[in-house]
Design a protein around this motif. Sequence first.
Motif, PDB file in Angstrom:
ATOM      1  N   ASN A 140       2.421  -0.687  15.395  1.00 23.26           N
ATOM      2  CA  ASN A 140       3.643  -1.303  16.181  1.00 23.26           C
ATOM      3  C   ASN A 140       4.742  -1.657  15.032  1.00 23.26           C
ATOM      4  OD1 ASN A 140       2.258  -3.341  14.996  1.00 23.26           O
ATOM      5  ND2 ASN A 140       2.838  -4.867  16.721  1.00 23.26           N
ATOM      6  N   TRP A 141       4.492  -1.091  13.842  1.00 28.13           N
ATOM      7  CA  TRP A 141       5.449  -1.229  12.599  1.00 28.13           C
ATOM      8  C   TRP A 141       6.514  -0.411  12.613  1.00 28.13           C
ATOM      9  CZ3 TRP A 141       2.757  -2.385   7.378  1.00 28.13           C
ATOM     10  CH2 TRP A 141       1.797  -3.437   7.452  1.00 28.13           C
ATOM     11  N   LYS A 142       7.692  -0.758  12.260  1.00 25.32           N
ATOM     12  CA  LYS A 142       8.916   0.000  12.125  1.00 25.32           C
ATOM     13  C   LYS A 142       8.703   1.151  11.186  1.00 25.32           C
ATOM     14  CE  LYS A 142      13.836   0.003  11.851  1.00 25.32           C
ATOM     15  NZ  LYS A 142      15.130  -0.898  11.480  1.00 25.32           N
ATOM     16  N   GLN A 143       8.914   2.356  11.450  1.00 22.90           N
ATOM     17  CA  GLN A 143       8.827   3.435  10.316  1.00 22.90           C
ATOM     18  C   GLN A 143      10.411   3.828  10.033  1.00 22.90           C
ATOM     19  OE1 GLN A 143       5.522   6.211  10.535  1.00 22.90           O
ATOM     20  NE2 GLN A 143       6.947   7.709  10.196  1.00 22.90           N
TER      21      GLN A 143
ATOM     22  N   GLU B 142       0.987  -1.302  -0.074  1.00 23.31           N
ATOM     23  CA  GLU B 142       0.106   0.034  -0.094  1.00 23.31           C
ATOM     24  C   GLU B 142       0.728   1.234  -0.069  1.00 23.31           C
ATOM     25  OE1 GLU B 142      -3.066   0.468   2.845  1.00 23.31           O
ATOM     26  OE2 GLU B 142      -3.705  -1.462   2.556  1.00 23.31           O
ATOM     27  N   PHE B 143       0.344   2.022  -0.822  1.00 17.25           N
ATOM     28  CA  PHE B 143       1.138   3.641  -0.609  1.00 17.25           C
ATOM     29  C   PHE B 143       0.273   4.747  -0.196  1.00 17.25           C
ATOM     30  CE2 PHE B 143       2.945   0.722  -3.928  1.00 17.25           C
ATOM     31  CZ  PHE B 143       4.575   0.755  -3.544  1.00 17.25           C
ATOM     32  N   ILE B 144       0.498   5.224   0.810  1.00 18.51           N
ATOM     33  CA  ILE B 144      -0.444   6.266   1.288  1.00 18.51           C
ATOM     34  C   ILE B 144       0.409   7.599   1.317  1.00 18.51           C
ATOM     35  CG2 ILE B 144      -1.646   7.077   3.490  1.00 18.51           C
ATOM     36  CD1 ILE B 144      -2.694   4.436   2.478  1.00 18.51           C
ATOM     37  N   ARG B 145      -0.388   8.566   0.621  1.00 17.98           N
ATOM     38  CA  ARG B 145       0.202   9.764   0.035  1.00 17.98           C
ATOM     39  C   ARG B 145      -0.506  10.915   1.052  1.00 17.98           C
ATOM     40  NH1 ARG B 145       0.046  13.856  -3.786  1.00 17.98           N
ATOM     41  NH2 ARG B 145      -1.431  12.788  -5.182  1.00 17.98           N
ATOM     42  N   HIS B 146       0.079  11.825   1.491  1.00 21.18           N
ATOM     43  CA  HIS B 146      -0.437  13.192   1.918  1.00 21.18           C
ATOM     44  C   HIS B 146       0.455  14.315   1.621  1.00 21.18           C
ATOM     45  CE1 HIS B 146      -1.818  15.738   5.662  1.00 21.18           C
ATOM     46  NE2 HIS B 146      -2.467  16.101   4.504  1.00 21.18           N
ATOM     47  N   ASN B 147      -0.052  14.995   0.551  1.00 18.65           N
ATOM     48  CA  ASN B 147       0.582  15.910  -0.228  1.00 18.65           C
ATOM     49  C   ASN B 147       1.816  15.299  -0.799  1.00 18.65           C
ATOM     50  OD1 ASN B 147      -1.529  17.878   0.445  1.00 18.65           O
ATOM     51  ND2 ASN B 147      -0.531  18.270   2.433  1.00 18.65           N
ATOM     52  N   ASP B 148       3.035  15.943  -0.349  1.00 16.68           N
ATOM     53  CA  ASP B 148       4.394  15.481  -1.122  1.00 16.68           C
ATOM     54  C   ASP B 148       5.032  14.396  -0.220  1.00 16.68           C
ATOM     55  OD1 ASP B 148       4.115  17.180  -3.136  1.00 16.68           O
ATOM     56  OD2 ASP B 148       4.833  18.779  -2.081  1.00 16.68           O
ATOM     57  N   THR B 149       4.208  13.715   0.619  1.00 16.47           N
ATOM     58  CA  THR B 149       4.927  12.814   1.387  1.00 16.47           C
ATOM     59  C   THR B 149       4.309  11.561   1.146  1.00 16.47           C
ATOM     60  OG1 THR B 149       5.277  14.211   3.163  1.00 16.47           O
ATOM     61  CG2 THR B 149       5.497  12.135   3.754  1.00 16.47           C
ATOM     62  N   LEU B 150       5.126  10.338   1.023  1.00 10.52           N
ATOM     63  CA  LEU B 150       4.627   9.306   0.485  1.00 10.52           C
ATOM     64  C   LEU B 150       5.192   7.995   1.553  1.00 10.52           C
ATOM     65  CD1 LEU B 150       3.172   7.636  -1.802  1.00 10.52           C
ATOM     66  CD2 LEU B 150       5.388   7.060  -2.648  1.00 10.52           C
ATOM     67  N   TYR B 151       4.204   7.229   2.018  1.00  7.18           N
ATOM     68  CA  TYR B 151       4.335   6.194   3.055  1.00  7.18           C
ATOM     69  C   TYR B 151       4.197   4.791   2.248  1.00  7.18           C
ATOM     70  CZ  TYR B 151       3.506   9.929   6.347  1.00  7.18           C
ATOM     71  OH  TYR B 151       3.600  11.221   6.785  1.00  7.18           O
TER      72      TYR B 151
ATOM     73  N   LEU C  50       6.847  -2.791   8.029  1.00  4.36           N
ATOM     74  CA  LEU C  50       7.523  -1.529   7.780  1.00  4.36           C
ATOM     75  C   LEU C  50       7.152  -0.635   7.152  1.00  4.36           C
ATOM     76  CD1 LEU C  50      10.914  -0.560   7.761  1.00  4.36           C
ATOM     77  CD2 LEU C  50      10.909  -1.996   5.618  1.00  4.36           C
ATOM     78  N   VAL C  51       7.165   0.530   7.396  1.00  6.25           N
ATOM     79  CA  VAL C  51       6.695   1.692   6.582  1.00  6.25           C
ATOM     80  C   VAL C  51       7.821   2.679   6.230  1.00  6.25           C
ATOM     81  CG1 VAL C  51       5.333   3.867   6.513  1.00  6.25           C
ATOM     82  CG2 VAL C  51       4.653   1.787   7.991  1.00  6.25           C
ATOM     83  N   LEU C  52       7.932   2.617   4.791  1.00  7.01           N
ATOM     84  CA  LEU C  52       9.129   3.644   4.471  1.00  7.01           C
ATOM     85  C   LEU C  52       8.512   4.681   3.936  1.00  7.01           C
ATOM     86  CD1 LEU C  52      10.803   1.129   1.946  1.00  7.01           C
ATOM     87  CD2 LEU C  52      11.547   1.577   4.164  1.00  7.01           C
ATOM     88  N   VAL C  53       9.234   5.924   4.257  1.00  5.42           N
ATOM     89  CA  VAL C  53       8.631   7.550   4.458  1.00  5.42           C
ATOM     90  C   VAL C  53       9.784   8.061   3.295  1.00  5.42           C
ATOM     91  CG1 VAL C  53       7.861   9.333   5.230  1.00  5.42           C
ATOM     92  CG2 VAL C  53       7.793   7.119   6.511  1.00  5.42           C
TER      93      VAL C  53
END
Length: 336
Positions: A216-219, A92-101, A109-112
Amino acid sequence: MMRYSVHWLRVFSVVLAGFCMAGVAGAQSVPASTDEVIALLKRAQEAARATDYAGVFTYQENGAMQSSRITHVVDGTGERERLEVLDGKPREFIRHNDTLYCLIPEKKLVLVEEARTDRFPGMFLGDTGHLMGHYNFMRDTQPSRVAGRECTVVHVNPKTPDRYGYKFCVDRETNLLVKAQTVNGLTIVDDIAFTMLQVGEKVSPEHLHSAWNTGNWKQVEIATHSIDASQLGWRIHTPPGFQFATQISRPMKSGEAVKHLVLSDGLAAISVFIEPFEAARTTRSLSKGARKNGAINVFATRIGDYWLTALGAVPVATLQAVAEQTQFIAPAGGQQ
């Protein structure tokens, strides 16, 4: 009686298909004003950022297909978007304005990172002012239909063989890009298109929320910083019409930094990765030359103590020129 009915049913089907195909064959492409086409595509780019939409689209290349579900809403906080990959490993890719998770469930794991502007249904990356010098523009005289919606079809054809062409379908009601193809002559390099699409009030913001509990995921924020490759001694060969859209440095697992440069003419994009040769050799097998990864061509070579990889949806000869004509001249003071 049954055989007679089946026979005439088949005849009717053939005749009906003939009429349908005749309608398709009637569509013709004619030269279009550069200003007209670029204005239309800019409206499509703006619609990708300013319109509420939700749907399913497919990406196809080399016989493989992947489906994704997207929801995009503009509210008081700006743009909010959720893209869910429906095939293969869950992503999944969650975007808020110019930041992508980027959510990777199997690793919790969540990559930002920073979002790019050319993700479908967006298309442009960087300056578009050079497009007219390197492409010719056509439009179809009749509208097409994608996902049940009428769209205007435009063709962006390269003037020289150092880049591919494009075929775009733009929704006539919302100006949203509903289909995009990268083409090499008569060959379709890749194809991305909505198969289901809703716009406006039909879009529910509830679908922006992830199905995963990431509490509880690592970001991990992908730490990057801007660089100027020329000041670091790099003389990057840029094809005509291409300019730097991004110049950053990011860390690798080895602890070394890799330089990531993106060249773009506004539509086509080339990524150039530069890393220390020894670090690259310890992490993977290195072989100079060209290879293909789906619709993406890749060309890699060694430059002194560095390993350079150029990749993109452009002809491999273009990537080879970028890689082999790039030079490194160590700057005074040893900064690299």
